[in-house]
Design a protein around this motif. Structure first.
Motif, short mmCIF file in Angstrom:
data_model
loop_
_atom_site.label_atom_id
_atom_site.label_comp_id
_atom_site.label_asym_id
_atom_site.label_seq_id
_atom_site.Cartn_x
_atom_site.Cartn_y
_atom_site.Cartn_z
N PHE A 39 -0.25 -2.85 18.16
CA PHE A 39 -1.61 -2.44 17.83
C PHE A 39 -2.58 -3.61 17.89
N ALA A 40 -2.13 -4.82 17.51
CA ALA A 40 -3.00 -5.98 17.58
C ALA A 40 -3.35 -6.31 19.03
N MET A 41 -2.37 -6.23 19.93
CA MET A 41 -2.63 -6.52 21.33
C MET A 41 -3.56 -5.48 21.95
N VAL A 42 -3.30 -4.21 21.70
CA VAL A 42 -4.16 -3.16 22.26
C VAL A 42 -5.57 -3.27 21.68
N GLU A 43 -5.67 -3.62 20.38
CA GLU A 43 -6.98 -3.80 19.76
C GLU A 43 -7.76 -4.90 20.46
N LEU A 44 -7.11 -6.02 20.72
CA LEU A 44 -7.79 -7.13 21.39
C LEU A 44 -8.23 -6.74 22.80
N LEU A 45 -7.37 -6.04 23.52
CA LEU A 45 -7.73 -5.62 24.87
C LEU A 45 -8.85 -4.59 24.86
N LEU A 46 -8.84 -3.67 23.89
CA LEU A 46 -9.92 -2.70 23.79
C LEU A 46 -11.25 -3.36 23.46
N LEU A 47 -11.23 -4.34 22.56
CA LEU A 47 -12.45 -5.07 22.24
C LEU A 47 -12.99 -5.79 23.47
N THR A 48 -12.08 -6.31 24.29
CA THR A 48 -12.50 -6.97 25.53
C THR A 48 -13.11 -5.97 26.50
N ILE A 49 -12.48 -4.81 26.63
CA ILE A 49 -13.02 -3.77 27.51
C ILE A 49 -14.38 -3.30 27.02
N MET A 50 -14.55 -3.15 25.71
CA MET A 50 -15.82 -2.71 25.16
C MET A 50 -16.93 -3.73 25.43
N ALA A 51 -16.59 -5.02 25.38
CA ALA A 51 -17.57 -6.05 25.72
C ALA A 51 -17.97 -5.93 27.19
N HIS A 52 -16.99 -5.67 28.04
CA HIS A 52 -17.29 -5.48 29.47
C HIS A 52 -18.15 -4.23 29.67
N ASP A 53 -17.85 -3.18 28.95
CA ASP A 53 -18.64 -1.95 29.04
C ASP A 53 -20.10 -2.20 28.67
N ARG A 54 -20.34 -2.93 27.59
CA ARG A 54 -21.71 -3.25 27.17
C ARG A 54 -22.40 -4.15 28.18
N TYR A 55 -21.64 -5.07 28.79
CA TYR A 55 -22.22 -5.96 29.80
C TYR A 55 -22.71 -5.14 31.00
N VAL A 107 -3.64 0.82 30.80
CA VAL A 107 -3.18 -0.55 31.05
C VAL A 107 -3.09 -1.32 29.73
N SER A 108 -4.06 -1.11 28.85
CA SER A 108 -4.04 -1.77 27.54
C SER A 108 -2.82 -1.35 26.73
N VAL A 109 -2.53 -0.05 26.73
CA VAL A 109 -1.38 0.46 25.98
C VAL A 109 -0.07 -0.07 26.56
N LEU A 110 0.06 -0.03 27.87
CA LEU A 110 1.29 -0.52 28.51
C LEU A 110 1.46 -2.01 28.30
N SER A 111 0.36 -2.75 28.35
CA SER A 111 0.42 -4.20 28.11
C SER A 111 0.85 -4.47 26.67
N GLY A 112 0.33 -3.69 25.72
CA GLY A 112 0.73 -3.84 24.33
C GLY A 112 2.20 -3.55 24.12
N LEU A 113 2.71 -2.51 24.78
CA LEU A 113 4.14 -2.18 24.67
C LEU A 113 5.01 -3.29 25.23
N ALA A 114 4.61 -3.83 26.38
CA ALA A 114 5.39 -4.91 26.99
C ALA A 114 5.37 -6.17 26.12
#
Length: 316
Positions: A105-121, A145-152
């Motif tokens: 969950f920490a990894m997916v959270e970080l990746l989602l926050l990154t995606i959200m920053a890109h979305d706002r940009y 991709v975020s979920v799969l990366s978190g699982l890996a």
């Protein structure tokens, strides 16, 4: 080799052994947990039942809210139990599961926050290309991709940790199972584990953090060109809290996971630092990203109004 006993379960650590303080910590954690669940659940419900909010930004907000409810549920309920009861034991399987889900969950959270920053940009700096760049297919793909990366990520580090032998003390100096605390209990060579954790934490968390900061630098440079002060103030009021939460989340997580297992520091300090990446972000995210948003507030009011109206209809 000297005689040793193989560890079959671990003992978690409370913030205090004083009963009154334990009750106080449990009540505080419980209030934060309930507030987090309620805030995120309202956001998910408001976005789901309002078709006007079915846009990429709110799609990611809804996913973040679901993620936050799961993330905080991994650690806080068990922490409240060990605060109030005398039994602080957790099985080897339970500890492995807790580590896996915290990392996931920490990894997916970080990746989602990154995606959200890109979305706002893209929304602010490239508004004409926004519908093409951030279409529904791309949003779903980035989430997967975020979920799969978190699982890996979580699967690799959890498996790498529990292939070690634990034959020393079974007292985990933390209110939940985490890798740095377990490495201190291992009687195996943990150097490779520490190197892998350090590299992955610095590379992944550092890259995401730099990407978020660069995105907001570009956003700020665009916002400063807005003609009215009100538009600039609205953009800054949304972006600055986002950066603060990301900074607290990344810095606290990295400081805990890149610290060598041989280093010694006060247990209370380590536990308090862990709170800032495991509990604080899920609690603050609804306030920062959604409950300050006028459209979200209106959606929640509509949902609450419908529920109140349906209850009155049933009563009458």
């Amino acid at each position: 080799m000297p005689n040793s006993t193989t560890v079959t379960e671990f003992l978690l650590t409370r913030f205090s052994d004083v009963w009154e303080l334990r009750v106080l910590y449990a009540m505080l954690f419980l209030l934060i947990y309930l507030a987090t669940l309620m805030g995120n659940l309202l956001i998910v419900t408001g976005i789901t039942f309002n078709w006007k909010l079915h846009t990429p930004m709110y799609f990611f907000l809804k996913n973040l809210s679901v993620l936050d409810m799961c993330y905080i549920s991994v650690t806080v309920p068990k922490a409240c139990v060990i605060f109030l009861l005398n039994n602080t034991a957790i099985s080897m399987a339970g500890c492995a599961a807790q580590i896996f889900f915290v990392l996931f969950f920490a990894m997916v959270e970080l990746l989602l926050l990154t995606i959200m920053a890109h979305d706002r940009y893209v929304a602010i700096c490239q508004p004409l290309h926004y519908p093409v760049i951030m279409n529904s297919r791309v949003c779903v793909q980035m989430t997967l991709v975020s979920v799969l990366s978190g699982l890996a990520y979580s699967g690799f580090h959890t498996g790498n940790t529990f292939q070690l032998r634990f034959c020393q003390s079974n007292v985990v100096h933390q209110f939940f199972c985490d890798i740095p605390s377990l490495l201190k209990l291992s009687c195996s060579d943990t150097l490779n584990n520490e190197i892998l954790i350090f590299i992955s934490a610095v590379v992944i968390a550092g890259s995401c953090f730099v990407f978020i900061i660069m995105s907001y630098i570009l956003i700020f440079s665009t916002v400063l060109k807005f003609p009215t002060r009100g538009e600039r103030g609205k953009a800054f009021s949304t972006c600055v809290p986002h950066i603060l939460v990301v900074t607290v989340f990344v810095s606290s997580a990295v400081s805990v996971h890149v610290k060598p297992s041989s280093s010694s520091s006060p247990t209370f300090q380590d536990m308090l630092t862990s709170v800032f990446y495991s509990i604080v972000p899920p609690f603050l995210n609804p306030i920062i990203y959604s409950l300050r948003n006028k459209e979200i507030k209106e959606a929640i009011k509509r949902v609450m109004g419908r529920k109140l109206y349906s209850r009155k209809s049933i009563i009458t």
